[in-house]
Design a protein around this motif. Structure first.
Motif, PDB file in Angstrom:
ATOM      1  N   GLN A   6       0.816  -1.214   0.000  1.00 52.11           N
ATOM      2  CA  GLN A   6       0.000   0.000   0.000  1.00 52.11           C
ATOM      3  C   GLN A   6       0.852   1.268   0.000  1.00 52.11           C
ATOM      4  OE1 GLN A   6      -3.464  -0.167  -0.260  1.00 52.11           O
ATOM      5  NE2 GLN A   6      -2.824  -2.254  -0.704  1.00 52.11           N
ATOM      6  N   LYS A   7       2.181   1.080  -0.001  1.00 56.24           N
ATOM      7  CA  LYS A   7       3.125   2.211   0.055  1.00 56.24           C
ATOM      8  C   LYS A   7       2.779   3.160   1.205  1.00 56.24           C
ATOM      9  CE  LYS A   7       4.825   2.104  -4.589  1.00 56.24           C
ATOM     10  NZ  LYS A   7       5.732   2.852  -5.386  1.00 56.24           N
ATOM     11  N   LEU A   8       2.541   2.567   2.368  1.00 54.40           N
ATOM     12  CA  LEU A   8       2.177   3.335   3.559  1.00 54.40           C
ATOM     13  C   LEU A   8       3.295   3.274   4.588  1.00 54.40           C
ATOM     14  CD1 LEU A   8       0.013   4.933   5.171  1.00 54.40           C
ATOM     15  CD2 LEU A   8      -0.753   2.721   6.079  1.00 54.40           C
ATOM     16  N   VAL A   9       3.766   4.445   4.983  1.00 54.92           N
ATOM     17  CA  VAL A   9       4.763   4.590   6.040  1.00 54.92           C
ATOM     18  C   VAL A   9       4.030   5.048   7.288  1.00 54.92           C
ATOM     19  CG1 VAL A   9       6.759   5.934   6.825  1.00 54.92           C
ATOM     20  CG2 VAL A   9       6.628   5.167   4.438  1.00 54.92           C
ATOM     21  N   ILE A  10       4.276   4.368   8.402  1.00 52.92           N
ATOM     22  CA  ILE A  10       3.695   4.769   9.675  1.00 52.92           C
ATOM     23  C   ILE A  10       4.833   5.211  10.581  1.00 52.92           C
ATOM     24  CG2 ILE A  10       2.377   4.058  11.709  1.00 52.92           C
ATOM     25  CD1 ILE A  10       1.029   1.942   9.903  1.00 52.92           C
ATOM     26  N   GLU A  11       4.727   6.442  11.071  1.00 52.34           N
ATOM     27  CA  GLU A  11       5.724   6.989  11.986  1.00 52.34           C
ATOM     28  C   GLU A  11       5.084   7.179  13.355  1.00 52.34           C
ATOM     29  OE1 GLU A  11       9.039   7.783  11.609  1.00 52.34           O
ATOM     30  OE2 GLU A  11       8.853   6.705   9.728  1.00 52.34           O
ATOM     31  N   LEU A  20       1.648   8.284   7.547  1.00 50.43           N
ATOM     32  CA  LEU A  20       0.697   8.429   8.643  1.00 50.43           C
ATOM     33  C   LEU A  20       1.506   8.627   9.913  1.00 50.43           C
ATOM     34  CD1 LEU A  20      -2.203   8.283   9.787  1.00 50.43           C
ATOM     35  CD2 LEU A  20      -1.895   5.800   9.947  1.00 50.43           C
ATOM     36  N   ARG A  21       1.320   9.778  10.555  1.00 48.40           N
ATOM     37  CA  ARG A  21       2.036  10.070  11.800  1.00 48.40           C
ATOM     38  C   ARG A  21       1.105   9.848  12.982  1.00 48.40           C
ATOM     39  NH1 ARG A  21       6.937  11.810  11.769  1.00 48.40           N
ATOM     40  NH2 ARG A  21       7.840  12.262   9.744  1.00 48.40           N
ATOM     41  N   ILE A  22       1.611   9.121  13.958  1.00 49.97           N
ATOM     42  CA  ILE A  22       0.849   8.800  15.164  1.00 49.97           C
ATOM     43  C   ILE A  22       1.675   9.259  16.357  1.00 49.97           C
ATOM     44  CG2 ILE A  22      -0.091   6.927  16.564  1.00 49.97           C
ATOM     45  CD1 ILE A  22      -0.277   5.330  13.871  1.00 49.97           C
ATOM     46  N   LYS A  23       1.082  10.066  17.204  1.00 42.73           N
ATOM     47  CA  LYS A  23       1.771  10.518  18.415  1.00 42.73           C
ATOM     48  C   LYS A  23       1.728   9.406  19.469  1.00 42.73           C
ATOM     49  CE  LYS A  23       0.913  15.450  17.905  1.00 42.73           C
ATOM     50  NZ  LYS A  23       2.275  15.915  17.855  1.00 42.73           N
ATOM     51  N   ASN A  24       2.774   9.340  20.272  1.00 42.92           N
ATOM     52  CA  ASN A  24       2.835   8.329  21.333  1.00 42.92           C
ATOM     53  C   ASN A  24       1.571   8.323  22.183  1.00 42.92           C
ATOM     54  OD1 ASN A  24       5.352   7.410  20.628  1.00 42.92           O
ATOM     55  ND2 ASN A  24       6.438   8.424  22.294  1.00 42.92           N
ATOM     56  N   GLU A  25       1.068   9.527  22.531  1.00 43.41           N
ATOM     57  CA  GLU A  25      -0.102   9.621  23.400  1.00 43.41           C
ATOM     58  C   GLU A  25      -1.325   8.959  22.761  1.00 43.41           C
ATOM     59  OE1 GLU A  25       0.969  13.416  22.294  1.00 43.41           O
ATOM     60  OE2 GLU A  25       2.656  12.192  22.945  1.00 43.41           O
ATOM     61  N   HIS A  30      -7.234   0.998  19.750  1.00 41.64           N
ATOM     62  CA  HIS A  30      -8.280   0.703  18.762  1.00 41.64           C
ATOM     63  C   HIS A  30      -8.512   1.881  17.822  1.00 41.64           C
ATOM     64  CE1 HIS A  30      -9.177  -3.213  20.345  1.00 41.64           C
ATOM     65  NE2 HIS A  30      -9.237  -2.711  21.560  1.00 41.64           N
ATOM     66  N   LYS A  31      -8.455   3.084  18.359  1.00 46.56           N
ATOM     67  CA  LYS A  31      -8.621   4.284  17.527  1.00 46.56           C
ATOM     68  C   LYS A  31      -7.466   4.404  16.535  1.00 46.56           C
ATOM     69  CE  LYS A  31      -9.711   9.190  17.939  1.00 46.56           C
ATOM     70  NZ  LYS A  31      -9.939  10.293  18.895  1.00 46.56           N
ATOM     71  N   VAL A  32      -6.249   4.119  16.983  1.00 55.47           N
ATOM     72  CA  VAL A  32      -5.078   4.151  16.106  1.00 55.47           C
ATOM     73  C   VAL A  32      -5.210   3.098  15.011  1.00 55.47           C
ATOM     74  CG1 VAL A  32      -2.583   3.687  16.006  1.00 55.47           C
ATOM     75  CG2 VAL A  32      -3.509   5.160  17.804  1.00 55.47           C
ATOM     76  N   GLU A  74       9.986  20.763  11.109  1.00 59.10           N
ATOM     77  CA  GLU A  74      10.482  21.059   9.755  1.00 59.10           C
ATOM     78  C   GLU A  74      11.178  19.851   9.152  1.00 59.10           C
ATOM     79  OE1 GLU A  74      12.753  24.632   9.159  1.00 59.10           O
ATOM     80  OE2 GLU A  74      11.363  25.796  10.406  1.00 59.10           O
ATOM     81  N   ASP A  75      11.980  19.165   9.953  1.00 61.76           N
ATOM     82  CA  ASP A  75      12.663  17.954   9.473  1.00 61.76           C
ATOM     83  C   ASP A  75      11.652  16.887   9.088  1.00 61.76           C
ATOM     84  OD1 ASP A  75      15.104  19.142   9.955  1.00 61.76           O
ATOM     85  OD2 ASP A  75      15.442  18.101  11.855  1.00 61.76           O
ATOM     86  N   ASP A  76      10.625  16.719   9.910  1.00 60.59           N
ATOM     87  CA  ASP A  76       9.588  15.727   9.624  1.00 60.59           C
ATOM     88  C   ASP A  76       8.846  16.084   8.336  1.00 60.59           C
ATOM     89  OD1 ASP A  76      10.248  14.270  11.875  1.00 60.59           O
ATOM     90  OD2 ASP A  76       8.583  15.016  13.091  1.00 60.59           O
ATOM     91  N   GLN A  77       8.549  17.370   8.141  1.00 60.89           N
ATOM     92  CA  GLN A  77       7.841  17.791   6.938  1.00 60.89           C
ATOM     93  C   GLN A  77       8.704  17.546   5.697  1.00 60.89           C
ATOM     94  OE1 GLN A  77       4.578  18.832   6.464  1.00 60.89           O
ATOM     95  NE2 GLN A  77       5.222  18.473   4.367  1.00 60.89           N
ATOM     96  N   HIS A  78      10.004  17.835   5.806  1.00 64.24           N
ATOM     97  CA  HIS A  78      10.930  17.592   4.698  1.00 64.24           C
ATOM     98  C   HIS A  78      10.960  16.100   4.353  1.00 64.24           C
ATOM     99  CE1 HIS A  78      14.440  17.993   2.139  1.00 64.24           C
ATOM    100  NE2 HIS A  78      15.052  17.069   2.863  1.00 64.24           N
ATOM    101  N   ARG A  79      11.041  15.279   5.370  1.00 66.96           N
ATOM    102  CA  ARG A  79      11.054  13.821   5.196  1.00 66.96           C
ATOM    103  C   ARG A  79       9.766  13.349   4.544  1.00 66.96           C
ATOM    104  NH1 ARG A  79      12.887   9.260   9.266  1.00 66.96           N
ATOM    105  NH2 ARG A  79      11.340   7.702   8.822  1.00 66.96           N
TER     106      ARG A  79
END
Length: 121
Positions: free
Chosen positions: A65-70, A98-103, A109-111, A81-86
């Protein structure tokens, strides 16, 4: 294999995953999540410079699916800025990020619903 090589660095990161990454990996590994294959701490080479690969290590990657999860910890509050560049480079390679915060992983289940929605796009 040099620890500075993409593979060497990825191996080291796999051995030192965060608690949140480990929690999510338990649900994604071995095609447990809707049959999709995910790789953890996967190197993505985006160019070569002077015979040295320029690369990112994706926390999780679904190639079909060419999906990167961070999974982003507090450090990412200071490197937006570094994350946006990446993200721009990865999107230029035809990948979605797809960026997921630790919190957010407190409600796993929501994640997982967000990941499923991203896979179905």
């Amino acid at each position: 294999m040099s620890d500075q090589s993409p593979i060497g660095r990825a191996r080291r990161l796999r051995q030192n995953m965060t608690r949140e990454e480990t929690k999510l990996w338990g649900r994604l590994r071995a095609r447990k999540f809707h049959g999709y294959k995910f790789l953890r701490q996967h190197p993505i080479i985006y160019q070569q410079h002077n015979n040295h690969p320029q690369f990112f290590i994706a926390d999780f990657y679904c190639a079909s699916q060419k999906l990167v999860i961070e999974v982003d910890g507090k450090i990412h509050d200071f490197q937006k800025e570094d994350d946006q560049h990446r993200d721009t480079i990865l999107e230029g390679l035809g990948m979605r990020v797809l960026r997921i915060k630790n919190e957010e992983l407190k409600d796993l289940h929501k994640v997982l619903d967000r990941i499923k929605a991203a896979l179905n796009q």
